[in-house]
Design a protein around this motif. Sequence first.
Motif, PDB file in Angstrom:
ATOM      1  N   ALA A 187      28.258  42.435  14.153  1.00  0.00           N
ATOM      2  CA  ALA A 187      29.647  41.967  14.074  1.00  0.00           C
ATOM      3  C   ALA A 187      29.783  40.560  14.645  1.00  0.00           C
ATOM      4  N   GLY A 188      29.027  40.269  15.712  1.00  0.00           N
ATOM      5  CA  GLY A 188      29.047  38.913  16.265  1.00  0.00           C
ATOM      6  C   GLY A 188      28.538  37.888  15.275  1.00  0.00           C
ATOM      7  N   LEU A 189      27.493  38.248  14.507  1.00  0.00           N
ATOM      8  CA  LEU A 189      26.998  37.342  13.470  1.00  0.00           C
ATOM      9  C   LEU A 189      28.066  37.098  12.401  1.00  0.00           C
ATOM     10  N   TYR A 190      28.845  38.144  12.098  1.00  0.00           N
ATOM     11  CA  TYR A 190      29.928  38.000  11.117  1.00  0.00           C
ATOM     12  C   TYR A 190      30.923  36.939  11.586  1.00  0.00           C
ATOM     13  N   TRP A 191      31.343  37.032  12.858  1.00  0.00           N
ATOM     14  CA  TRP A 191      32.330  36.067  13.352  1.00  0.00           C
ATOM     15  C   TRP A 191      31.696  34.698  13.585  1.00  0.00           C
ATOM     16  N   ALA A 192      30.421  34.651  13.937  1.00  0.00           N
ATOM     17  CA  ALA A 192      29.743  33.361  14.055  1.00  0.00           C
ATOM     18  C   ALA A 192      29.678  32.660  12.697  1.00  0.00           C
ATOM     19  N   GLY A 193      29.483  33.451  11.625  1.00  0.00           N
ATOM     20  CA  GLY A 193      29.509  32.874  10.286  1.00  0.00           C
ATOM     21  C   GLY A 193      30.867  32.276   9.956  1.00  0.00           C
ATOM     22  N   HIS A 194      31.955  32.955  10.363  1.00  0.00           N
ATOM     23  CA  HIS A 194      33.295  32.391  10.158  1.00  0.00           C
ATOM     24  C   HIS A 194      33.467  31.080  10.919  1.00  0.00           C
ATOM     25  N   LEU A 195      32.909  31.037  12.150  1.00  0.00           N
ATOM     26  CA  LEU A 195      33.033  29.802  12.936  1.00  0.00           C
ATOM     27  C   LEU A 195      32.269  28.657  12.276  1.00  0.00           C
ATOM     28  N   VAL A 196      31.077  28.957  11.763  1.00  0.00           N
ATOM     29  CA  VAL A 196      30.308  27.931  11.061  1.00  0.00           C
ATOM     30  C   VAL A 196      31.077  27.433   9.840  1.00  0.00           C
ATOM     31  N   ARG A 197      31.672  28.333   9.126  1.00  0.00           N
ATOM     32  CA  ARG A 197      32.439  27.944   7.927  1.00  0.00           C
ATOM     33  C   ARG A 197      33.653  27.102   8.310  1.00  0.00           C
ATOM     34  N   LEU A 198      34.304  27.458   9.427  1.00  0.00           N
ATOM     35  CA  LEU A 198      35.497  26.724   9.849  1.00  0.00           C
ATOM     36  C   LEU A 198      35.149  25.319  10.331  1.00  0.00           C
ATOM     37  N   LEU A 199      34.038  25.186  11.046  1.00  0.00           N
ATOM     38  CA  LEU A 199      33.690  23.889  11.634  1.00  0.00           C
ATOM     39  C   LEU A 199      32.944  22.974  10.681  1.00  0.00           C
ATOM     40  N   SER A 200      32.123  23.542   9.808  1.00  0.00           N
ATOM     41  CA  SER A 200      31.283  22.703   8.961  1.00  0.00           C
ATOM     42  C   SER A 200      31.618  22.796   7.476  1.00  0.00           C
ATOM     43  N   GLY A 201      32.343  23.832   7.078  1.00  0.00           N
ATOM     44  CA  GLY A 201      32.646  24.005   5.670  1.00  0.00           C
ATOM     45  C   GLY A 201      31.492  24.557   4.863  1.00  0.00           C
ATOM     46  N   ALA A 202      30.439  25.029   5.528  1.00  0.00           N
ATOM     47  CA  ALA A 202      29.269  25.548   4.819  1.00  0.00           C
ATOM     48  C   ALA A 202      29.658  26.770   4.001  1.00  0.00           C
ATOM     49  N   THR A 203      29.333  26.742   2.721  1.00  0.00           N
ATOM     50  CA  THR A 203      29.690  27.849   1.838  1.00  0.00           C
ATOM     51  C   THR A 203      28.602  28.922   1.743  1.00  0.00           C
ATOM     52  N   TRP A 204      27.400  28.601   2.219  1.00  0.00           N
ATOM     53  CA  TRP A 204      26.292  29.545   2.073  1.00  0.00           C
ATOM     54  C   TRP A 204      26.468  30.787   2.956  1.00  0.00           C
ATOM     55  N   VAL A 205      27.339  30.681   3.978  1.00  0.00           N
ATOM     56  CA  VAL A 205      27.506  31.836   4.869  1.00  0.00           C
ATOM     57  C   VAL A 205      28.430  32.899   4.265  1.00  0.00           C
ATOM     58  N   SER A 206      29.266  32.524   3.314  1.00  0.00           N
ATOM     59  CA  SER A 206      30.264  33.463   2.796  1.00  0.00           C
ATOM     60  C   SER A 206      29.663  34.727   2.195  1.00  0.00           C
ATOM     61  N   PRO A 207      28.595  34.652   1.363  1.00  0.00           N
ATOM     62  CA  PRO A 207      28.048  35.902   0.803  1.00  0.00           C
ATOM     63  C   PRO A 207      27.471  36.847   1.852  1.00  0.00           C
ATOM     64  N   LEU A 208      27.187  36.339   3.068  1.00  0.00           N
ATOM     65  CA  LEU A 208      26.581  37.178   4.103  1.00  0.00           C
ATOM     66  C   LEU A 208      27.606  37.891   4.962  1.00  0.00           C
ATOM     67  N   LEU A 209      28.866  37.485   4.894  1.00  0.00           N
ATOM     68  CA  LEU A 209      29.857  38.007   5.826  1.00  0.00           C
ATOM     69  C   LEU A 209      30.215  39.463   5.544  1.00  0.00           C
ATOM     70  N   THR A 210      30.529  39.779   4.285  1.00  0.00           N
ATOM     71  CA  THR A 210      30.936  41.155   3.969  1.00  0.00           C
ATOM     72  C   THR A 210      29.806  42.160   4.171  1.00  0.00           C
ATOM     73  N   PRO A 211      28.558  41.897   3.724  1.00  0.00           N
ATOM     74  CA  PRO A 211      27.482  42.847   4.039  1.00  0.00           C
ATOM     75  C   PRO A 211      27.269  43.041   5.532  1.00  0.00           C
ATOM     76  N   ALA A 212      27.474  41.983   6.326  1.00  0.00           N
ATOM     77  CA  ALA A 212      27.301  42.112   7.770  1.00  0.00           C
ATOM     78  C   ALA A 212      28.275  43.127   8.348  1.00  0.00           C
ATOM     79  N   MET A 213      29.519  43.104   7.899  1.00  0.00           N
ATOM     80  CA  MET A 213      30.496  44.071   8.411  1.00  0.00           C
ATOM     81  C   MET A 213      30.160  45.484   7.956  1.00  0.00           C
ATOM     82  N   GLY A 214      29.576  45.615   6.755  1.00  0.00           N
ATOM     83  CA  GLY A 214      29.164  46.937   6.307  1.00  0.00           C
ATOM     84  C   GLY A 214      28.060  47.515   7.173  1.00  0.00           C
ATOM     85  N   VAL A 215      27.062  46.687   7.491  1.00  0.00           N
ATOM     86  CA  VAL A 215      25.969  47.131   8.359  1.00  0.00           C
ATOM     87  C   VAL A 215      26.505  47.457   9.750  1.00  0.00           C
ATOM     88  N   HIS A 216      27.416  46.636  10.242  1.00  0.00           N
ATOM     89  CA  HIS A 216      28.032  46.893  11.551  1.00  0.00           C
ATOM     90  C   HIS A 216      28.734  48.248  11.573  1.00  0.00           C
TER      91      HIS A 216
END
Length: 392
Positions: A187-216
């Motif tokens: 779950a921490g990785l999920y929110w860290a991905g949101h922070l990366v997206r907010l600060l840098s605009g990186a789009t590569w993290v978006s596909p990883l967010l939903t599976p991370a919450m499922g595994v959590h």
Amino acid sequence: MRTDTTAFAAWLSVVSTVALWSAVLLRASSALRSPNQRGLWLAVATAATAMTLHLPAVHRRIACGGDHVYDVALAKNLIGVVSAAAVLHFVTMATASRRLGYGLHAVTAVVLGSLVLLHAAAPAHEAHAIRGAGAAAPSVPYWLVLIGAHLLANAVCVAVCWRYGARAESPLLRSALWLFGLGTAVAGLYWAGHLVRLLSGATWVSPLLTPAMGVHGLLRAAALLVPAIPAVRRAGTDIATIWRLTPLWRELVEAVPTVALSRPRARSLDVLWPLAPWRLLAYRRVIETRDAILVLHGHVDPGTAEAARAHAAAGHLPESGREAFVLACLLRAARAARLAGRSEASPPREPSGGAPRDLPDERRFLLQVAEAYRSPAAARFARTPDRTAASP
């Protein structure tokens, strides 16, 4: 490829949400009675609620209601903060002072109030989302507060679970803490991905967010269910005892009906629709089978007993299963004699000279007898002329 990843993420979200709710419902009765488990149960329950609101199907249905979708998005995030606070409450109550728990309540109230105010103060916006670097709805401060609260709570929880999990003497407690800590780390990785997206605009993290919450969700559900493993194991042992011992029990009860407290039923009904708890039903099967054996042994004369031992020796059976096989042969002969109306050859007595057994050992031995009873060799012994006759 993107479509496949999205479909898998949606499927994993549904599975993890179902697993979370299943764990919450299965553990509700015992967890609510135990102060030590109540916080963990509340944390998982609130996480299940937040994940339910996050499901795409639920989101689409709520979106049909118009502007209410924004209020639901806020509610989902508030519930997520409550879940993170419940996690911290669980670990702090188990490892720290009560004063720290009171401080946690105050911090949680401040975070919740800040999110509500930032949501209300934001200009008209679309659904809550991070659009890119420095662009988010309802606002960047709103997301910074939300992400910061989750990252702090997750970091503390992972550290505490790892530390105290390594010290736990109980393997079940150690497994539960490590599974819960691992789920929290995801779950921490999920929110860290949101922070990366907010600060840098990186789009590569978006596909990883939903599976991370499922595994959590799956890991936290597993952590909540770990304390139930002994009960599940006991239930499996009792069901196996009922299933495997019932054929022998039914045949013996047919010859000695007075030992049974209830009329025989189909094995499937005893397992799927038992008239008593499985543990009690398995106990009664063992005791009633033993009582029937004691009665039937009165129909066995010494000559038949010697013949049974000789029959077992001729079959070159291993020593560990020979006693059970001899008893199975004697039971077949004694049952036939009693059903034929022959008088008892001797007073009822213990069928073997072995040491007294406790209930688990008795159950294991009777299951061996039940298996031997169905063997063709035991059936041949009962059909041998003059071996079913009891001499006075």
